[in-house]
Design an enzyme around this catalytic site. Structure first.
Site, PDB file in Angstrom:
ATOM      1  N   HIS A  37       0.827  -1.209   0.000  1.00  0.00           N
ATOM      2  CA  HIS A  37       0.000   0.000   0.000  1.00  0.00           C
ATOM      3  C   HIS A  37       0.864   1.263   0.000  1.00  0.00           C
ATOM      4  CE1 HIS A  37      -2.862  -2.871   2.114  1.00  0.00           C
ATOM      5  NE2 HIS A  37      -3.582  -2.459   1.090  1.00  0.00           N
ATOM      6  N   ARG A 155      -1.128  -3.196  -9.429  1.00  0.00           N
ATOM      7  CA  ARG A 155      -1.323  -4.147 -10.522  1.00  0.00           C
ATOM      8  C   ARG A 155      -1.349  -5.591 -10.020  1.00  0.00           C
ATOM      9  NH1 ARG A 155       0.074  -2.029 -15.900  1.00  0.00           N
ATOM     10  NH2 ARG A 155       1.104  -3.986 -16.437  1.00  0.00           N
ATOM     11  N   LYS A 156      -1.083  -5.814  -8.745  1.00  0.00           N
ATOM     12  CA  LYS A 156      -1.241  -7.167  -8.211  1.00  0.00           C
ATOM     13  C   LYS A 156      -2.682  -7.632  -8.375  1.00  0.00           C
ATOM     14  CE  LYS A 156      -2.374  -8.731  -4.321  1.00  0.00           C
ATOM     15  NZ  LYS A 156      -2.620  -9.173  -2.937  1.00  0.00           N
ATOM     16  N   ASP A 157      -3.613  -6.719  -8.135  1.00  0.00           N
ATOM     17  CA  ASP A 157      -5.030  -7.007  -8.384  1.00  0.00           C
ATOM     18  C   ASP A 157      -5.311  -6.691  -9.847  1.00  0.00           C
ATOM     19  OD1 ASP A 157      -5.847  -7.712  -5.657  1.00  0.00           O
ATOM     20  OD2 ASP A 157      -5.344  -5.637  -5.214  1.00  0.00           O
ATOM     21  N   SER A 193      -2.457  -8.223   2.732  1.00  0.00           N
ATOM     22  CA  SER A 193      -2.932  -8.244   4.114  1.00  0.00           C
ATOM     23  C   SER A 193      -3.304  -9.654   4.548  1.00  0.00           C
ATOM     24  CB  SER A 193      -4.143  -7.312   4.265  1.00  0.00           C
ATOM     25  OG  SER A 193      -3.800  -5.980   3.947  1.00  0.00           O
TER      26      SER A 193
END
Length: 295
Positions: A37, A155-157, A193
């Site tokens: 984050h 960009r992970k999601d 998380s």
């Protein structure tokens, strides 16, 4: 840094910043902030004069049996973290603030949703019914509350990132979507998380996700043009983790998110995996440009 809990207060601060000629950036998060984050926040600080980070665990993007109630929450810790980075505002609304008619006995809401079609048919969308409708709806609300010029996402999601780009284009939002590369632990595991749910053995095995998407990238860059071959390379890596329950390993077009059988030179594809370790669901991916055909 101001902690804002209502839409009215958030809009007032955004209007005041705009009146001063400032550019505004938004970093939407679910909270429980980690280094992934913070990379988004640092990018936002470079993109705009005024940065807002929203912290809101959005109930409409969690499905039945998912971890909404157990999702980690640390509002005070998040506040201290953001203050140290000199963020301008932390927007942390309640569920009632974001969904004001949820408990209306006569006509419970929300009745209005934002839904980007087609792009949620595969990958995570195939297994998390309603998830992306919840994401696009709450992000639209955050756009109206925070009034950003720029919104920063990880960009992970990857599927979420592509869907939100299309949301902005189709609904004519005057907002730039900025994507930030995945932040990883030293052993390659994508920061999340949900990593804190893993026990030590699961944490050790979880590195197979990174190994899988790395294998996909190497296969494509090495000239593999059959999606089946790329998927096989990912599955071989995932098989090394005895506790991994593979939900999917897929190769899709990076813009349409539709499956591909044959990779075309010059095409951008997305190789992605989702894996359960016990009740913990992890994802990883890589965007890859298919190289020119070898003579």
């Amino acid at each position: 840094m101001e902690l804002l809990r209502t839409v009215d207060a958030m809009q007032a601060q955004a209007d005041a910043a705009r009146a001063e000629g400032q550019t505004l950036a938004l970093v939407p998060t679910l909270g429980a902030l980690h280094e992934g984050h913070l990379a988004l926040v640092r990018r936002a600080l470079n993109e705009a004069d005024h940065v807002t980070v929203s912290v809101f665990v959005n109930p409409t993007q969690f499905g039945p049996g998912e971890d909404y109630d157990d999702y980690p929450r640390d509002l005070e810790g998040d506040r201290e973290t953001l203050e140290a980075l000199d963020v301008d505002a932390m927007f942390a609304p309640s569920v009632e603030e974001m969904y004001p008619y949820a408990d209306d006995e006569a006509l419970p809401g929300p009745l209005a949703w934002v839904d980007v079609e087609r792009l949620d048919e595969h990958l995570c969308g195939a297994y998390r019914e309603g998830h992306f409708r919840g994401v696009t709806t709450v992000v639209t609300k955050l756009f109206h509350a925070c009034k950003p010029d720029v919104a920063v996402f990880g960009r992970k999601d990857a599927q979420q990132y592509v869907i939100l780009q299309r949301l902005v284009e189709d609904l004519l939002f005057d907002i730039e979507i900025v994507g930030v590369p995945t932040v990883r632990e030293p052993d390659g595991l994508a920061q999340s998380s949900r990593n804190e749910y893993l026990d030590p053995e699961e944490r050790e095995q979880a590195t197979v996700l990174y190994a899988a998407v790395t294998a996909a990238e190497e296969a494509i860059e090495g000239g593999e043009q059959a999606a089946e071959g790329v998927v096989g390379a990912m599955e071989n890596e995932l098989a090394a983790a005895p506790d991994a329950d593979v939900q999917y390993a897929e190769v899709v077009d990076a813009h349409t998110l539709q499956p591909v059988d044959h990779l075309v030179p010059g095409q951008e594809v997305l190789a992605a995996v989702a894996v359960f370790f016990g009740e913990t669901r992890l994802i990883d991916n890589t965007f890859v440009q298919v190289p020119p055909a070898q003579a």
